[in-house]
Write a protein that holds these residues in place. Structure first.
Motif, mmCIF file in Angstrom:
data_model
loop_
_atom_site.group_PDB
_atom_site.id
_atom_site.type_symbol
_atom_site.label_atom_id
_atom_site.label_comp_id
_atom_site.label_asym_id
_atom_site.label_seq_id
_atom_site.Cartn_x
_atom_site.Cartn_y
_atom_site.Cartn_z
ATOM 1 N N UNK A 124 2.687 -15.732 -10.585
ATOM 2 C CA UNK A 124 2.319 -17.034 -11.127
ATOM 3 C C UNK A 124 3.573 -17.818 -11.503
ATOM 4 N N UNK A 125 3.535 -19.120 -11.180
ATOM 5 C CA UNK A 125 4.631 -20.003 -11.538
ATOM 6 C C UNK A 125 4.157 -21.063 -12.509
ATOM 7 N N UNK A 129 0.852 -22.524 -10.509
ATOM 8 C CA UNK A 129 1.203 -22.233 -9.118
ATOM 9 C C UNK A 129 1.063 -20.739 -8.841
ATOM 10 N N UNK A 130 0.611 -20.417 -7.632
ATOM 11 C CA UNK A 130 0.448 -19.021 -7.222
ATOM 12 C C UNK A 130 1.253 -18.782 -5.954
ATOM 13 N N UNK A 131 2.019 -17.700 -5.952
ATOM 14 C CA UNK A 131 2.761 -17.272 -4.766
ATOM 15 C C UNK A 131 2.538 -15.781 -4.583
ATOM 16 N N UNK A 132 2.815 -15.295 -3.387
ATOM 17 C CA UNK A 132 2.619 -13.868 -3.126
ATOM 18 C C UNK A 132 3.666 -13.365 -2.145
ATOM 19 N N UNK A 133 4.103 -12.157 -2.380
ATOM 20 C CA UNK A 133 4.987 -11.441 -1.461
ATOM 21 C C UNK A 133 4.175 -10.369 -0.758
ATOM 22 N N UNK A 134 4.391 -10.244 0.544
ATOM 23 C CA UNK A 134 3.868 -9.115 1.289
ATOM 24 C C UNK A 134 5.038 -8.240 1.693
ATOM 25 N N UNK A 135 4.847 -6.933 1.672
ATOM 26 C CA UNK A 135 5.927 -6.023 2.048
ATOM 27 C C UNK A 135 5.339 -4.821 2.772
ATOM 28 N N UNK A 136 6.111 -4.287 3.703
ATOM 29 C CA UNK A 136 5.650 -3.127 4.466
ATOM 30 C C UNK A 136 6.856 -2.345 4.972
#
Length: 238
Positions: A124-125, A129-136
């Protein structure tokens, strides 16, 4: 992996690309060599609209497939980001949800693209505001414990915090002269350089001079891109 070094180095990043490079490096140190950032909502304070995966090192063919198949609309990892805070795993979602055939297909194709042990991190910003990280991981392994998830969460939040600070500074620093604003406004209205020169009683050479300055200030590839960025930053108005 030294978290103190990571925080210090990211705090000292001078631009978005160097920040992302550090994020890539340190996430790889804990096993996630594939990372992606998405803005889940508009970020008006940064003059950025919602955008999925604009900073990433995911395989290009997978990203193309993801958008071609419109997985962005049914991706449970992405949807979870709207009501979660912190890190969660793809496996948790697969175990807790009744997936549609297309969602199952999406996860299977992600593995075919060598995306294993996937996680999402929702953040959350300011201003909601909403952001997201994807990781693999590009290599399948079973080492995905709480310590790794906590580290991924902390590094993602630090990355987003630094991204926000750099973008806010960038928005504040962009300044166009009155003449540059005029030229971009006429360009946005569809006028050619020669028509703009006639309107403003200046030479085409002078118009070109101002256009080059606009491209440099806005980090734009061409006049159309410059107009788009200027509108997005509210530097000109239609």
């Amino acid at each position: 992996m030294n978290m103190e070094d990571y925080i210090c180095e990211t705090n000292n990043s001078k631009n978005i690309q160097s920040l992302f490079n550090l994020f890539e490096k340190y996430m790889s140190d804990i096993g996630f060599d594939r990372v992606i950032l998405g803005l889940m909502t508009d970020h008006p304070r940064l003059k950025k609209e919602a955008e999925h995966g604009f900073l990433k090192n995911y395989p290009a063919d997978w990203v193309e497939r993801y958008f071609d198949q419109k997985y962005v609309h049914i991706d449970p990892v992405r949807h979870k980001a709207y009501d979660a805070i912190g890190a969660y795993t793809w496996d948790e979602l697969k175990a807790s949800m009744q997936l549609s055939n297309k969602q199952i297909q999406m996860f299977n194709e992600a593995e075919d693209a060598r995306l294993f042990n996937g996680v999402g991190v929702s953040m959350r910003g300011p201003g909601g505001a909403i952001a997201a990280v994807g990781a693999a991981c590009s290599v399948k392994n079973g080492n995905l414990n709480k310590d790794i998830l906590d580290a991924a969460n902390l590094m993602s939040v630090q990355f987003y915090t630094c991204y926000w600070r750099l973008m806010e500074k960038k928005v504040t620093l962009v300044h166009l002269t009155a003449k540059e604003q005029e030229i971009l406004t006429w360009s946005a209205a569809g006028y050619t350089k020669s028509q703009i020169a006639h309107k403003l009683c200046i030479s085409v050479h002078t118009v070109d001079f101002h256009v080059r300055n606009c491209l440099a200030k806005l980090e734009a590839q061409n006049i159309t891109h410059a107009v788009s960025r200027a509108l997005n930053l509210s530097l000109i108005h239609m």
